[in-house]
Structures are given as C-alpha cells and as structure tokens.
Enzyme design. Structure first.
Site, short mmCIF file in Angstrom:
data_model
loop_
_atom_site.label_atom_id
_atom_site.label_comp_id
_atom_site.label_asym_id
_atom_site.label_seq_id
_atom_site.Cartn_x
_atom_site.Cartn_y
_atom_site.Cartn_z
N HIS A 49 -7.39 -6.69 -7.29
CA HIS A 49 -8.80 -6.54 -6.94
C HIS A 49 -9.72 -6.76 -8.14
O HIS A 49 -10.70 -6.02 -8.32
CB HIS A 49 -9.05 -5.16 -6.33
CG HIS A 49 -8.52 -5.02 -4.94
ND1 HIS A 49 -8.92 -5.83 -3.90
CD2 HIS A 49 -7.60 -4.17 -4.42
CE1 HIS A 49 -8.28 -5.47 -2.79
NE2 HIS A 49 -7.47 -4.47 -3.08
N GLU A 154 0.55 0.99 3.11
CA GLU A 154 -0.87 0.85 3.47
C GLU A 154 -1.11 0.60 4.95
O GLU A 154 -2.25 0.32 5.34
CB GLU A 154 -1.49 -0.28 2.63
CG GLU A 154 -1.36 -0.04 1.12
CD GLU A 154 -2.01 -1.11 0.29
OE1 GLU A 154 -3.20 -0.95 -0.02
OE2 GLU A 154 -1.32 -2.10 -0.06
N ASP A 180 -6.86 1.57 2.45
CA ASP A 180 -6.37 0.58 3.41
C ASP A 180 -5.64 1.24 4.57
O ASP A 180 -5.67 0.74 5.70
CB ASP A 180 -5.44 -0.42 2.70
CG ASP A 180 -6.22 -1.48 1.94
OD1 ASP A 180 -7.44 -1.56 2.11
OD2 ASP A 180 -5.59 -2.24 1.18
#
Length: 262
Positions: A49, A154, A180
């Site tokens: 990210h 997740e 998530d």
C-alpha cells in the site's frame, strides 16, 4: 560468521507482545533508528500500500538490522519474486496479504524458505549473515529459523481455512487484516462487531493448535487492542509514519491554539 537473530521472533517466543513502526511514506533510512528509540521492536515496510521501492526497503532493512529492529516487508498479493528480492536485500520476514487457501500458504512458505523446507534460491553474501557466504546446510537452516513467513487472513474463506493454513510447514504466523476482513464480512469499519471477535477467536485457536504466532493489523484503538490481545495476539501493527506525524502535528497546533487563549 553469525546469522543475525530475529529480535521480533525471539521476543514473541519469550512471551512478549511486539509492535511495529509502519513505513508507508517515509523515504529515509533513519526511520529504523527512530523506530528503535521510540520503543518499537520491528519495522513494517509496506510495499503493498505504498510506492516504497525494493531498493529503499532493502537499505532500510540493513539499517534496521544494525539497530536491533526486525525488518519485515509486506509484498503485493502473490508477489513471490518480490519476496525473494526483499529477503536477499536484508529483510528478516515477509508478510503475504490475502492468503485464503492452503495452496497459497504453501507457495508463500516455499518462496521464503531455503531447501529442504522451501524452494528459495540461494545467493550470498547476505546482510543477515554478516555478508559472509552462507550456502552450507547449517547456515541455511539458521536463516530459515530466523526468517518469519507471515500470511494475512482477510476474508471469510481465510478464517474458515485458518486451521489448515496454520498447519502448513514453513508458515510461522497468521495475521488478521482487520479492515479488509470487516469489508469482506459486509460491515466495513465495524471492528468491534461480534463476527470480527469470533474470527479472532477462530484464528487465535488455529495458531495455538499449530504453535504459530498470531498477529493483528489495522486496529489502533486502545479498547479493541485490549480486546483482541486476549485472543492470544502476539504481534501487531503499531501505527504508520504519516499517522504519527499527523497526530503529533495536530496535538502541537491545538496546544499552541490553547496557549493563545490563556
């Protein structure tokens, strides 16, 4: 030659809970020393990210090794080639996001562990081995032992498969990606929901049964941290560089504003 100890792993084995200094936007190797002096045990280099490069992540990893902070890098989904490059550059562990199945977990373990445990390609010299040649069986076994392979849970599917994933040889830890997970459950942002607590209980039990470390990501409120630690969480993401700057900057500006009104 000595293989550098994974400080994070040793701390968890001794019963301590460890937290990370997350690097998303920082672009200087002094992040490792700041993490050390702030009291963090490990540094989370987030290549999933952010636009952080493998080159800079490697430089930060080597600086972290020298300061006694464990460098752990997160790669993109199924980026096994990137994992190998980051380990070769100095990281002592890899986080693989979005691991839903035993097959994915098996590939992650193979990519990060040397034979006979995995299929990671041999190269040297490595910073983790004091830049000495390390291709003998004993050195490879030590490097495997000091390398953390962490898979992220997740989704509902991953939670359902947690016991089987935790049992995969070479996988050292499972870490819940809480944000998530709430999205996959259809309750984005509701980290305090009963379904999320149940997921933590399930994954925590799976880790305990297989003797694997249990981690938590995306949870930053004191109340929820205390809640999930009770499920056996041993390592967690402590916060990101930009968040630390924003929190500190806002607090300082508010203090100046209050002083002006006194």
């Amino acid at each position: 030659m000595a293989i550098r100890q994974n400080v994070m792993k040793a701390a968890m084995k001794s019963g301590r809970t460890v937290a990370s200094f997350n690097v998303n936007r920082w672009r200087s190797v002094d992040a490792a020393e700041i993490a050390k002096f702030a009291g963090f045990e490990w540094m989370f280099l987030d290549l999933e990210h952010s636009t952080l490069s493998e080159d800079l992540a490697g430089q930060m990893s080597i600086t972290a090794l020298a300061t006694g902070v464990t460098p752990i890098a997160r790669v993109g989904m199924d980026q096994f080639y990137q994992a190998a490059r980051l380990l070769d550059a100095g990281a002592q562990g890899i986080v693989f996001p979005h691991v839903d199945t035993v097959e994915q977990a098996t590939l992650a373990a193979a990519a990060t562990k040397y034979p006979p445990m995995g299929t990671r390609s041999l190269t040297s010299p490595l910073a983790q081995a004091e830049f000495q040649r390390s291709g003998d069986p004993q050195s490879l076994a030590q490097l495997n032992a000091e390398t953390l392979t962490i898979v992220m849970i997740e989704t509902r599917t991953a939670v359902a498969n947690a016991a089987a994933i935790a049992a995969v040889p070479g996988v050292d830890a499972l870490m819940i990606g809480t944000s998530d997970l709430t999205a996959d459950f259809g309750i984005p942002g509701s980290q305090g929901h009963a379904d999320i607590a149940a997921a933590y209980a399930t994954v925590g039990a799976a880790c305990k049964a297989s003797g694997k470390f249990f981690g938590m990501g995306g949870v930053y409120s004191k109340e929820l941290i205390e809640k999930f630690l009770k499920h056996g969480v041993q390592f967690l993401l402590g916060g990101a560089d930009v968040s630390f700057v924003m929190d500190g900057a806002k607090a300082r500006r508010e203090m100046i504003a209050a002083a002006g009104k006194a």
